[in-house]
Design a protein around this motif. Sequence first.
Motif, PDB file in Angstrom:
ATOM      1  N   MET A  51       9.071  -3.865   3.121  1.00 16.37           N
ATOM      2  CA  MET A  51       9.253  -4.897   2.045  1.00 16.37           C
ATOM      3  C   MET A  51       9.629  -4.062   0.939  1.00 16.37           C
ATOM      4  N   SER A  52      10.029  -4.675  -0.248  1.00 15.42           N
ATOM      5  CA  SER A  52      10.446  -4.268  -1.430  1.00 15.42           C
ATOM      6  C   SER A  52       9.686  -3.595  -2.241  1.00 15.42           C
ATOM      7  N   LYS A  53       9.884  -2.698  -3.022  1.00 14.77           N
ATOM      8  CA  LYS A  53       8.988  -2.028  -3.848  1.00 14.77           C
ATOM      9  C   LYS A  53       8.111  -2.993  -4.911  1.00 14.77           C
ATOM     10  N   GLY A  54       8.874  -3.706  -5.377  1.00 16.80           N
ATOM     11  CA  GLY A  54       7.974  -4.971  -6.154  1.00 16.80           C
ATOM     12  C   GLY A  54       7.168  -5.756  -5.432  1.00 16.80           C
ATOM     13  N   THR A  55       7.560  -6.079  -4.181  1.00 11.46           N
ATOM     14  CA  THR A  55       6.367  -6.980  -3.351  1.00 11.46           C
ATOM     15  C   THR A  55       5.343  -6.231  -3.000  1.00 11.46           C
ATOM     16  N   ILE A  56       5.505  -4.699  -2.761  1.00 12.64           N
ATOM     17  CA  ILE A  56       4.337  -3.921  -2.394  1.00 12.64           C
ATOM     18  C   ILE A  56       3.526  -3.685  -3.733  1.00 12.64           C
ATOM     19  N   ARG A  57       4.075  -3.483  -4.671  1.00  9.34           N
ATOM     20  CA  ARG A  57       3.263  -3.303  -5.971  1.00  9.34           C
ATOM     21  C   ARG A  57       2.330  -4.527  -6.257  1.00  9.34           C
TER      22      ARG A  57
END
Length: 254
Positions: A51-57
């Motif tokens: 997943m993207s960094k934004g989704t993980i965060r």
Amino acid sequence: MPPATTRSKAEPKLSRPVQVAEAIKDWVVEHGLQAGDRLPGEAELIKQFGMSKGTIREAMRIVEAQGLIKTRTGPGGGSFVHEVSRQRAKALLGNYFYFKDLTIGDIYQLRLTLEPELAATLAGNLSEDVLALLEENIAAYLDPATTLSEEREQHVASLRFHAILAEQAKNPLLGFIIDFMVSLLSDLTVYRRLYSPPNVELWKQGRDHQQQLVVALRNGDAEQARTIMSDHMETAWTLMRQQEVEMQSRFISE
């Protein structure tokens, strides 16, 4: 023509961050992580879940909001598994019941089922320190209240007696449920002013039952402890219902 179906509306699809948050929790369980253990870093989570960094965060923020992880910054920082406290768990669950319009009967129906069994399992299994704590708690309402403020405090204190017992439960689920019900009842008592007008019979019956219960618990008499707690719950249910009706009558008249 396709056959009719009685299936209810499909549940809304979970957002991607919520799905990842659930996957992170599953991963923690599968790997046997305990409170205080460090979770993988952000880069590793991105690679692991694809997943993207934004989704993980966002997923990590969700899990942290649920109280299951704690994030620390600075040297030695990172995300760590966190055990949700009983107080926080009760608060989160309490939010669910906030708009459910619970009644005294709803709560006492469960209390009458569960608390006598808890009392029976604790008979003969409490330390003298815990028994002394119960007696000290009763001392806070040994005499009837002289003011409405004191009446409120005594109601809350008498419920604390049951919270102390719940903390001693060997079955953590049983202890949590009883403790949660005690919290709900305490909040309802204060919020709905069920301590007004003062009810001397409720005070006396509650105090006497609790004193008798401590004796049975100290003597290890499980059947007596069960009977006393059952009588205590039935009597309190009847008298608290009277308080609830009185409160509703006052509200209508006003």
